[in-house]
Design an enzyme around this catalytic site. Structure first.
Site, PDB file in Angstrom:
ATOM      1  N   HIS A  62     -11.304   9.469   6.677  1.00  0.00           N
ATOM      2  CA  HIS A  62     -11.079   8.037   6.843  1.00  0.00           C
ATOM      3  C   HIS A  62     -10.616   7.680   8.258  1.00  0.00           C
ATOM      4  CE1 HIS A  62     -10.065   3.975   5.624  1.00  0.00           C
ATOM      5  NE2 HIS A  62      -8.797   4.134   5.971  1.00  0.00           N
ATOM      6  N   HIS A  94      -8.815   9.527   3.064  1.00  0.00           N
ATOM      7  CA  HIS A  94      -8.391   8.452   2.163  1.00  0.00           C
ATOM      8  C   HIS A  94      -8.574   8.947   0.730  1.00  0.00           C
ATOM      9  CE1 HIS A  94      -7.945   4.567   0.249  1.00  0.00           C
ATOM     10  NE2 HIS A  94      -7.640   4.026   1.414  1.00  0.00           N
ATOM     11  N   ARG A 104      -0.955   8.717   9.303  1.00  0.00           N
ATOM     12  CA  ARG A 104      -0.794   7.282   9.555  1.00  0.00           C
ATOM     13  C   ARG A 104      -0.379   6.538   8.287  1.00  0.00           C
ATOM     14  NH1 ARG A 104      -4.488   2.727   9.016  1.00  0.00           N
ATOM     15  NH2 ARG A 104      -6.003   4.213   8.238  1.00  0.00           N
ATOM     16  N   GLU A 156       0.851  -1.196   0.000  1.00  0.00           N
ATOM     17  CA  GLU A 156       0.000   0.000   0.000  1.00  0.00           C
ATOM     18  C   GLU A 156       0.886   1.245   0.000  1.00  0.00           C
ATOM     19  OE1 GLU A 156      -3.074  -0.224   3.016  1.00  0.00           O
ATOM     20  OE2 GLU A 156      -3.375  -2.332   2.584  1.00  0.00           O
ATOM     21  N   ARG A 168      -0.632   8.522   1.784  1.00  0.00           N
ATOM     22  CA  ARG A 168      -2.028   8.919   1.650  1.00  0.00           C
ATOM     23  C   ARG A 168      -2.251  10.432   1.678  1.00  0.00           C
ATOM     24  NH1 ARG A 168      -5.339   4.958   5.374  1.00  0.00           N
ATOM     25  NH2 ARG A 168      -4.713   3.417   3.844  1.00  0.00           N
TER      26      ARG A 168
HETATM   27  P1  FAD Z   1     -13.813   0.450  16.012  1.00  0.00           P
HETATM   28  O1  FAD Z   1     -13.519  -0.775  15.281  1.00  0.00           O
HETATM   29  O2  FAD Z   1     -14.394   1.573  15.242  1.00  0.00           O
HETATM   30  O3  FAD Z   1     -14.801   0.097  17.209  1.00  0.00           O
HETATM   31  C1  FAD Z   1     -15.384   1.115  17.981  1.00  0.00           C
HETATM   32  C2  FAD Z   1     -16.493   0.519  18.801  1.00  0.00           C
HETATM   33  O4  FAD Z   1     -16.950   1.444  19.780  1.00  0.00           O
HETATM   34  C3  FAD Z   1     -17.713   0.145  17.988  1.00  0.00           C
HETATM   35  O5  FAD Z   1     -18.160  -1.105  18.438  1.00  0.00           O
HETATM   36  C4  FAD Z   1     -18.728   1.233  18.363  1.00  0.00           C
HETATM   37  O6  FAD Z   1     -20.061   0.842  18.233  1.00  0.00           O
HETATM   38  C5  FAD Z   1     -18.346   1.464  19.802  1.00  0.00           C
HETATM   39  N1  FAD Z   1     -18.762   2.760  20.355  1.00  0.00           N
HETATM   40  C6  FAD Z   1     -18.412   3.996  19.915  1.00  0.00           C
HETATM   41  N2  FAD Z   1     -18.984   4.932  20.707  1.00  0.00           N
HETATM   42  C7  FAD Z   1     -19.692   4.279  21.651  1.00  0.00           C
HETATM   43  C8  FAD Z   1     -20.516   4.690  22.736  1.00  0.00           C
HETATM   44  N3  FAD Z   1     -20.751   5.979  23.020  1.00  0.00           N
HETATM   45  N4  FAD Z   1     -21.094   3.748  23.497  1.00  0.00           N
HETATM   46  C9  FAD Z   1     -20.923   2.428  23.244  1.00  0.00           C
HETATM   47  N5  FAD Z   1     -20.168   1.986  22.214  1.00  0.00           N
HETATM   48  C10 FAD Z   1     -19.554   2.897  21.433  1.00  0.00           C
HETATM   49  N6  FAD Z   1      -6.847   0.037   9.231  1.00  0.00           N
HETATM   50  C11 FAD Z   1      -5.857  -0.818   8.937  1.00  0.00           C
HETATM   51  O7  FAD Z   1      -4.895  -0.947   9.700  1.00  0.00           O
HETATM   52  N7  FAD Z   1      -5.911  -1.568   7.780  1.00  0.00           N
HETATM   53  C12 FAD Z   1      -6.938  -1.471   6.899  1.00  0.00           C
HETATM   54  O8  FAD Z   1      -6.969  -2.162   5.904  1.00  0.00           O
HETATM   55  C13 FAD Z   1      -7.982  -0.553   7.187  1.00  0.00           C
HETATM   56  N8  FAD Z   1      -9.007  -0.384   6.312  1.00  0.00           N
HETATM   57  C14 FAD Z   1     -10.043   0.417   6.669  1.00  0.00           C
HETATM   58  C15 FAD Z   1     -11.149   0.520   5.824  1.00  0.00           C
HETATM   59  C16 FAD Z   1     -12.249   1.255   6.194  1.00  0.00           C
HETATM   60  C17 FAD Z   1     -13.444   1.355   5.278  1.00  0.00           C
HETATM   61  C18 FAD Z   1     -12.248   1.950   7.442  1.00  0.00           C
HETATM   62  C19 FAD Z   1     -13.434   2.763   7.866  1.00  0.00           C
HETATM   63  C20 FAD Z   1     -11.143   1.893   8.266  1.00  0.00           C
HETATM   64  C21 FAD Z   1     -10.030   1.133   7.898  1.00  0.00           C
HETATM   65  N9  FAD Z   1      -8.916   1.030   8.719  1.00  0.00           N
HETATM   66  C22 FAD Z   1      -7.902   0.180   8.400  1.00  0.00           C
HETATM   67  C23 FAD Z   1      -8.883   1.679  10.026  1.00  0.00           C
HETATM   68  C24 FAD Z   1      -9.230   0.641  11.106  1.00  0.00           C
HETATM   69  O9  FAD Z   1     -10.240  -0.215  10.616  1.00  0.00           O
HETATM   70  C25 FAD Z   1      -9.731   1.284  12.376  1.00  0.00           C
HETATM   71  O10 FAD Z   1      -8.896   2.341  12.752  1.00  0.00           O
HETATM   72  C26 FAD Z   1      -9.756   0.263  13.502  1.00  0.00           C
HETATM   73  O11 FAD Z   1     -10.508  -0.857  13.111  1.00  0.00           O
HETATM   74  C27 FAD Z   1     -10.326   0.882  14.748  1.00  0.00           C
HETATM   75  O12 FAD Z   1     -10.571  -0.129  15.685  1.00  0.00           O
HETATM   76  P2  FAD Z   1     -11.139   0.271  17.099  1.00  0.00           P
HETATM   77  O13 FAD Z   1     -11.368  -0.990  17.840  1.00  0.00           O
HETATM   78  O14 FAD Z   1     -10.296   1.310  17.700  1.00  0.00           O
HETATM   79  O15 FAD Z   1     -12.544   1.002  16.769  1.00  0.00           O
HETATM   80  C1  SIN Z   2      -7.256   0.582   2.595  1.00  0.00           C
HETATM   81  O1  SIN Z   2      -7.479  -0.616   2.412  1.00  0.00           O
HETATM   82  O2  SIN Z   2      -6.981   1.373   1.700  1.00  0.00           O
HETATM   83  C2  SIN Z   2      -7.308   1.112   3.977  1.00  0.00           C
HETATM   84  C3  SIN Z   2      -6.071   0.806   4.670  1.00  0.00           C
HETATM   85  C4  SIN Z   2      -5.937   1.617   5.915  1.00  0.00           C
HETATM   86  O3  SIN Z   2      -6.739   2.505   6.202  1.00  0.00           O
HETATM   87  O4  SIN Z   2      -4.965   1.376   6.630  1.00  0.00           O
END
Ligand code: FAD
Ligand code: SIN
Length: 512
Positions: A340, A232, A375, A116, A279
């Protein structure tokens, strides 16, 4: 009032993996996960590209991954944190595989590694273009089998309860009964993810409203680097606001080209790495091209790639395009930058501790020092996995003393008030999202930011007035949190005097 040993807010990769580790180590203790939607709904579930981890030590090395991360972070990463996260990656991947997550392999049985933007080597471990879905599936299944984990889905965390800078628990709204409940805990962990819906145009699902950061801010925790919003480069173009489908950066890693409507491969004009520049650079270049041409989108051209191999690697993206009438073998895909990821957040130390006693933060809501001003792709899942491991190790230390404030939590009394007008909230949310896109987007100016700051303060005061007189629910709390996050982004953008990574401020407003 209910009691629990560990209270985890959020059921994405950060929250669930921490819960699993704690539940296994402490079978006699209880872990409560509070999550505001279905248990699997999270940014995690939508992650596409994968997890950046050094696997092939012949071609790759920790040093190369460290160097790519530091370059991408544009001088603002914490180098010790970068080293720690990258070198702990393989251990955390092993655990994920033990929990049942499956990743793509080559015919020789080795992991298939994608590439990437900003990466000098192939090092992205993935499950087709649905890596997050696969991870969330595996860890949620494990979680639901643990007897000492309670998952409260459709429960919204409203506020942290603190005294003398010590976190005692939280107030939760049961979304079905609309009743507020109080939970007391020894340790509280915010794993609430990102902020995407503040911008309206975002790759994030609707849960991403910055609740954890706003709660931590109200509790007095230190919040930093909120100005570093990652856009993104390639979200599938749709004129309407809302969650946008992502065209993974791995597609450019696979060889796709970015073109203007006229067909010019413009990234050659901006960076020697062309489509695989980091990015921030690609998004800023697209933004400039769109401002020059007046077009609404640029194109991602995959027509020179092997369509069968494309379908195999990116089945979900292939299907999404086809449903929208685009055959990637013949047609270019319309793409546009969209919010993103948030690089800043709740400041934590290397054990995930915030500046509030007994309060931890993990995953996208935290600011660890790994990302700096931008990032590196696929470093976010890695960060969440490593920090959930760090928090677990800290909490599992047998010598750890539990410090508590000597106090009794008082339950909130229910006062009868008329229910809030949800139409008013929906209109205000649309205005807020527009303001953030216009005044705090890819390119900002002090004048735009100052105007936004004043508007946000007016809205905050309006919201507080509403809460005094009306019965409020989730949409109110989310909007209040988004206004708080907007104010943090705007004020920290005003404070930053130099352009770095994903942060660009011009002397004049962006429309001049
Ligand atoms: P999240 O997975 O967002 O979980 C947050 C949780 O908190 C959810 O369950 C939500 O419901 C809960 N929550 C929030 N507020 C409250 C509240 N007030 N009360 C109760 N519950 C609450 N990163 C990579 O490293 N590689 C990738 O390929 C990649 N691709 C991505 C593609 C997309 C489309 C997106 C959107 C992001 C991508 N990212 C990627 C970024 C990565 O997915 C996220 O940064 C990461 O998954 C965040 O994980 P987390 O557990 O911190 O939060
Ligand atoms: C992507 O697949 O382009 C997202 C990867 C990332 O947010 O780290």
């Amino acid at each position: 009032m209910k009691n629990t040993n560990y209270l985890i807010i959020g059921s994405g990769v950060a929250g669930l993996t921490l819960a699993l580790r704690l539940a296994t180590q402490f079978p006699g203790k209880n872990i409560t996960i509070v999550t505001k939607s279905n248990a699997d709904e999270s940014n995690t579930k939508y992650a596409q590209g994968g997890i950046a981890i050094v696997i092939d030590k012949n071609e790759d090395s920790y040093q190369k991954h460290i160097s790519d991360t530091l370059i991408c972070g544009d001088g603002l990463c914490d180098e010790a944190v970068v080293k720690m996260v990258i070198t702990e990656g393989p251990k955390r991947l092993k655990e994920l595989i033990e929990w049942g997550a499956k990743f793509d392999k080559n015919p020789d049985g080795n992991l298939n590694l994608g590439k990437e933007g900003g990466h000098s080597e192939n090092r992205v471990v993935h499950h087709k273009d649905q890596t997050g879905y696969e991870i969330e599936r595996a860890i949620l299944m494990q979680t639901l089998q643990k007897e000492n984990i309670i998952v409260l889905d459709h429960h919204f965390a409203v506020d942290l309860i603190t005294e003398e800078n010590c976190c005692l628990g939280i107030t939760i709204l049961d979304e079905k009964t609309k009743q507020l409940q109080t939970y007391k805990s020894d340790f509280t962990i915010l794993a609430t993810g990102g902020i995407g819906h503040l911008y309206g145009h975002t790759t994030n699902p609707v849960i991403a409203t910055g609740d954890g950061i706003a709660m931590a801010c109200r509790a007095g925790a230190t919040i930093k680097e909120m100005e570093f919003i990652q856009f993104h480069p390639t979200a599938f173009y749709e004129a309407s606001t809302g969650s946008k489908f992502l065209i993974s950066e791995a597609v450019r890693g696979f060889g796709a080209y970015l073109r203007t409507k006229q067909g010019h491969r413009f990234m050659k004009d901006y960076d020697s790495r062309q489509e695989l520049a980091s990015r921030d650079i690609v998004s800023q270049s697209i933004d400039l091209e769109l401002k020059k041409s007046g077009d609404d989108y640029v194109y991602l051209d995959c027509t020179h790639l092997d369509p069968e191999a494309f379908k195999k690697h990116f089945p979900m993206i292939y299907r999404h395009c086809l449903t929208a009438g685009i055959d990637i073998a013949k047609d270019w895909i319309p793409v546009v930058p969209a919010q993103h990821y948030l690089c800043g957040g709740i400041v934590v130390d290397t054990n995930g501790r915030t500046s509030v006693t007994n309060l931890f933060a993990c995953g996208e809501c935290s600011q660890t020092g790994l990302h700096g001003a931008n990032r590196l792709a696929s470093n976010s899942l890695l960060e969440a996995l490593v920090y959930s491991g760090r928090i677990y190790e800290y909490l599992a230390n047998p010598d750890l003393e539990i410090k508590t404030a000597d106090s009794k939590i008082s339950e909130k009394e229910k006062v009868n008030k008329p229910e809030i007008d949800s139409e008013y909230l929906a209109e205000l949310k649309t205005k807020l999202q527009y303001l953030m896109r216009q005044n705090a987007g890819i390119v900002r100016s002090d004048i735009d930011l100052q105007n936004a700051k004043e508007q946000l303060l007016k809205w905050k005061n309006e919201m507080e007035q509403i809460e005094r007189t009306q019965q409020v629910f989730v949409s109110y709390y989310e909007l209040l949190n988004m206004i708080t996050i907007g104010s943090l982004i705007v004020s920290q953008s005003l404070e930053r005097q130099e352009n770095r990574g994903g942060f660009v401020k011009l002397k004049m407003p962006s429309f001049v």
